[in-house]
Design a protein around this motif. Structure first.
Motif, PDB file in Angstrom:
ATOM      1  N   THR A 160      -8.597  -5.740   6.365  1.00 54.66           N
ATOM      2  CA  THR A 160      -8.333  -5.531   8.094  1.00 54.66           C
ATOM      3  C   THR A 160      -7.105  -4.638   8.160  1.00 54.66           C
ATOM      4  O   THR A 160      -7.233  -3.949   9.197  1.00 54.66           O
ATOM      5  N   LEU A 161      -6.400  -5.096   7.286  1.00 52.82           N
ATOM      6  CA  LEU A 161      -4.816  -4.305   7.036  1.00 52.82           C
ATOM      7  C   LEU A 161      -5.377  -2.169   6.992  1.00 52.82           C
ATOM      8  O   LEU A 161      -4.554  -1.578   7.530  1.00 52.82           O
ATOM      9  N   ILE A 162      -6.287  -2.177   5.770  1.00 52.35           N
ATOM     10  CA  ILE A 162      -6.744  -1.165   5.718  1.00 52.35           C
ATOM     11  C   ILE A 162      -7.230  -0.763   6.405  1.00 52.35           C
ATOM     12  O   ILE A 162      -7.637   1.315   7.094  1.00 52.35           O
ATOM     13  N   GLY A 163      -8.465  -0.951   7.130  1.00 51.86           N
ATOM     14  CA  GLY A 163      -8.803  -0.423   7.617  1.00 51.86           C
ATOM     15  C   GLY A 163      -8.319   0.161   8.885  1.00 51.86           C
ATOM     16  O   GLY A 163      -8.294   1.035   9.522  1.00 51.86           O
ATOM     17  N   LEU A 164      -7.496  -0.816   9.199  1.00 54.43           N
ATOM     18  CA  LEU A 164      -5.999  -0.193  10.594  1.00 54.43           C
ATOM     19  C   LEU A 164      -5.941   0.816  10.026  1.00 54.43           C
ATOM     20  O   LEU A 164      -5.609   1.473  11.108  1.00 54.43           O
ATOM     21  N   SER A 165      -5.222   1.474   9.185  1.00 59.86           N
ATOM     22  CA  SER A 165      -4.655   2.258   8.560  1.00 59.86           C
ATOM     23  C   SER A 165      -5.612   3.521   8.947  1.00 59.86           C
ATOM     24  O   SER A 165      -4.526   4.590   8.905  1.00 59.86           O
ATOM     25  N   ALA A 166      -6.796   3.524   8.989  1.00 59.22           N
ATOM     26  CA  ALA A 166      -8.092   4.690   9.878  1.00 59.22           C
ATOM     27  C   ALA A 166      -7.360   4.929  10.884  1.00 59.22           C
ATOM     28  O   ALA A 166      -7.659   5.972  10.723  1.00 59.22           O
ATOM     29  N   THR A 167      -7.126   3.912  11.553  1.00 59.93           N
ATOM     30  CA  THR A 167      -7.286   4.115  13.473  1.00 59.93           C
ATOM     31  C   THR A 167      -5.427   4.332  13.399  1.00 59.93           C
ATOM     32  O   THR A 167      -4.970   4.441  14.519  1.00 59.93           O
ATOM     33  N   LEU A 174      -0.078   4.615   4.218  1.00 62.25           N
ATOM     34  CA  LEU A 174      -1.034   4.106   2.824  1.00 62.25           C
ATOM     35  C   LEU A 174      -1.498   5.402   2.348  1.00 62.25           C
ATOM     36  O   LEU A 174      -2.592   5.425   1.709  1.00 62.25           O
ATOM     37  N   ASP A 175      -1.026   7.331   1.883  1.00 58.68           N
ATOM     38  CA  ASP A 175      -1.408   7.988   1.335  1.00 58.68           C
ATOM     39  C   ASP A 175      -0.789   7.834  -0.432  1.00 58.68           C
ATOM     40  O   ASP A 175       0.608   7.206   0.384  1.00 58.68           O
ATOM     41  N   PHE A 176      -1.411   6.913  -0.785  1.00 57.58           N
ATOM     42  CA  PHE A 176      -0.766   7.709  -2.182  1.00 57.58           C
ATOM     43  C   PHE A 176       0.450   8.279  -2.719  1.00 57.58           C
ATOM     44  O   PHE A 176       1.566   7.284  -3.338  1.00 57.58           O
ATOM     45  N   ASN A 177       0.506   9.220  -2.126  1.00 63.39           N
ATOM     46  CA  ASN A 177       1.712  10.213  -3.009  1.00 63.39           C
ATOM     47  C   ASN A 177       2.862   9.379  -2.122  1.00 63.39           C
ATOM     48  O   ASN A 177       4.310   9.652  -2.596  1.00 63.39           O
ATOM     49  N   SER A 178       2.497   8.827  -0.753  1.00 62.28           N
ATOM     50  CA  SER A 178       3.809   8.451  -0.070  1.00 62.28           C
ATOM     51  C   SER A 178       4.522   7.236   0.098  1.00 62.28           C
ATOM     52  O   SER A 178       5.413   6.963  -0.967  1.00 62.28           O
ATOM     53  N   SER A 230       0.240  -2.609 -11.802  1.00 62.81           N
ATOM     54  CA  SER A 230       0.459  -0.987 -10.670  1.00 62.81           C
ATOM     55  C   SER A 230      -0.901  -0.823 -10.516  1.00 62.81           C
ATOM     56  O   SER A 230      -1.528  -1.090 -10.765  1.00 62.81           O
ATOM     57  N   LEU A 231      -0.344   0.208  -9.272  1.00 63.22           N
ATOM     58  CA  LEU A 231      -2.192  -0.019  -8.658  1.00 63.22           C
ATOM     59  C   LEU A 231      -2.153   1.778  -9.271  1.00 63.22           C
ATOM     60  O   LEU A 231      -1.379   2.565  -9.240  1.00 63.22           O
ATOM     61  N   SER A 232      -3.750   2.342 -10.126  1.00 63.55           N
ATOM     62  CA  SER A 232      -3.625   4.011 -10.271  1.00 63.55           C
ATOM     63  C   SER A 232      -4.542   4.376  -8.888  1.00 63.55           C
ATOM     64  O   SER A 232      -4.791   3.660  -7.675  1.00 63.55           O
ATOM     65  N   ALA A 233      -4.096   5.426  -8.968  1.00 64.41           N
ATOM     66  CA  ALA A 233      -4.417   6.647  -8.398  1.00 64.41           C
ATOM     67  C   ALA A 233      -6.289   6.009  -7.890  1.00 64.41           C
ATOM     68  O   ALA A 233      -6.486   6.262  -6.811  1.00 64.41           O
ATOM     69  N   GLU A 234      -6.464   5.022  -8.718  1.00 64.69           N
ATOM     70  CA  GLU A 234      -8.368   5.175  -8.903  1.00 64.69           C
ATOM     71  C   GLU A 234      -7.989   4.035  -7.744  1.00 64.69           C
ATOM     72  O   GLU A 234      -9.693   3.694  -6.976  1.00 64.69           O
ATOM     73  N   GLU A 235      -7.867   2.718  -8.389  1.00 66.29           N
ATOM     74  CA  GLU A 235      -6.978   1.166  -7.286  1.00 66.29           C
ATOM     75  C   GLU A 235      -6.984   1.761  -6.401  1.00 66.29           C
ATOM     76  O   GLU A 235      -7.696   1.152  -5.717  1.00 66.29           O
ATOM     77  N   PHE A 236      -6.637   2.454  -5.892  1.00 64.83           N
ATOM     78  CA  PHE A 236      -5.800   2.442  -4.581  1.00 64.83           C
ATOM     79  C   PHE A 236      -6.820   3.312  -3.637  1.00 64.83           C
ATOM     80  O   PHE A 236      -7.406   3.042  -2.686  1.00 64.83           O
ATOM     81  N   ALA A 237      -7.431   4.205  -4.517  1.00 62.00           N
ATOM     82  CA  ALA A 237      -8.987   4.784  -3.864  1.00 62.00           C
ATOM     83  C   ALA A 237     -10.046   4.168  -3.387  1.00 62.00           C
ATOM     84  O   ALA A 237     -10.920   4.770  -2.304  1.00 62.00           O
ATOM     85  N   ALA A 238     -10.237   3.056  -4.307  1.00 61.99           N
ATOM     86  CA  ALA A 238     -11.020   2.232  -3.992  1.00 61.99           C
ATOM     87  C   ALA A 238     -11.092   1.538  -2.865  1.00 61.99           C
ATOM     88  O   ALA A 238     -11.766   0.906  -2.522  1.00 61.99           O
ATOM     89  N   LEU A 239      -9.721   1.184  -2.370  1.00 62.96           N
ATOM     90  CA  LEU A 239      -9.264   0.461  -0.673  1.00 62.96           C
ATOM     91  C   LEU A 239      -9.655   0.911  -0.230  1.00 62.96           C
ATOM     92  O   LEU A 239      -9.945   0.402   1.084  1.00 62.96           O
ATOM     93  N   MET A 240     -10.050   2.857   0.315  1.00 61.91           N
ATOM     94  CA  MET A 240      -9.980   3.627   1.329  1.00 61.91           C
ATOM     95  C   MET A 240     -10.742   3.431   1.587  1.00 61.91           C
ATOM     96  O   MET A 240     -11.803   3.503   1.230  1.00 61.91           O
ATOM     97  N   PRO A 241     -11.231   3.406   3.258  1.00 61.81           N
ATOM     98  CA  PRO A 241     -12.437   3.396   3.777  1.00 61.81           C
ATOM     99  C   PRO A 241     -13.287   4.575   3.302  1.00 61.81           C
ATOM    100  O   PRO A 241     -12.778   6.030   2.983  1.00 61.81           O
TER     101      PRO A 241
END
Length: 100
Positions: free
Chosen positions: A10-17, A25-29, A65-76
């Motif tokens: 839900t939190l990540i879904g909200l990030s899309a909008t 929720l940008d990895f580099n940020s 920690s979350l790698s870029a791949e683990e983080f990317a799996a969270l994003m819609p």
């Protein structure tokens, strides 16, 4: 456990909008110390209610920690860059070019 996954989704879904929240929720940020991974503390900046249990579920390789791949799996899927998205599939058959 399912409640935790649902809350994160839900939190990540909200990030899309969510405008500014989506940028948070940008990895580099989120990788404040630029070490190439996101710690729980770094992710809590964007998701203050994140628990250790929730973070552990996201950390699939259990390295703390979350790698870029683990983080990317969270994003819609809608967060994918436009240049990597394929044309939509249709049920209509492809037509041959008209003979001239």
């Amino acid at each position: 456990m399912n409640k935790t996954v649902l809350s994160l989704a839900t939190l990540i879904g909200l990030s899309a909008t969510g405008g500014a929240f989506a940028q948070a929720l940008d990895f580099n940020s989120l990788d404040a110390n630029a070490d190439g991974v996101i710690s729980m503390e770094e992710l809590q900046v964007a998701i203050p209610d994140l628990t250790a249990e929730s973070f552990a579920m996201l950390d699939t390789d259990t390295d703390g920690s979350l790698s870029a791949e683990e983080f990317a799996a969270l994003m819609p899927a809608t967060e994918a860059p436009a240049n990597t998205m394929e044309a939509p599939m249709t049920d209509a058959p492809m037509e041959a070019p008209a003979a001239q």
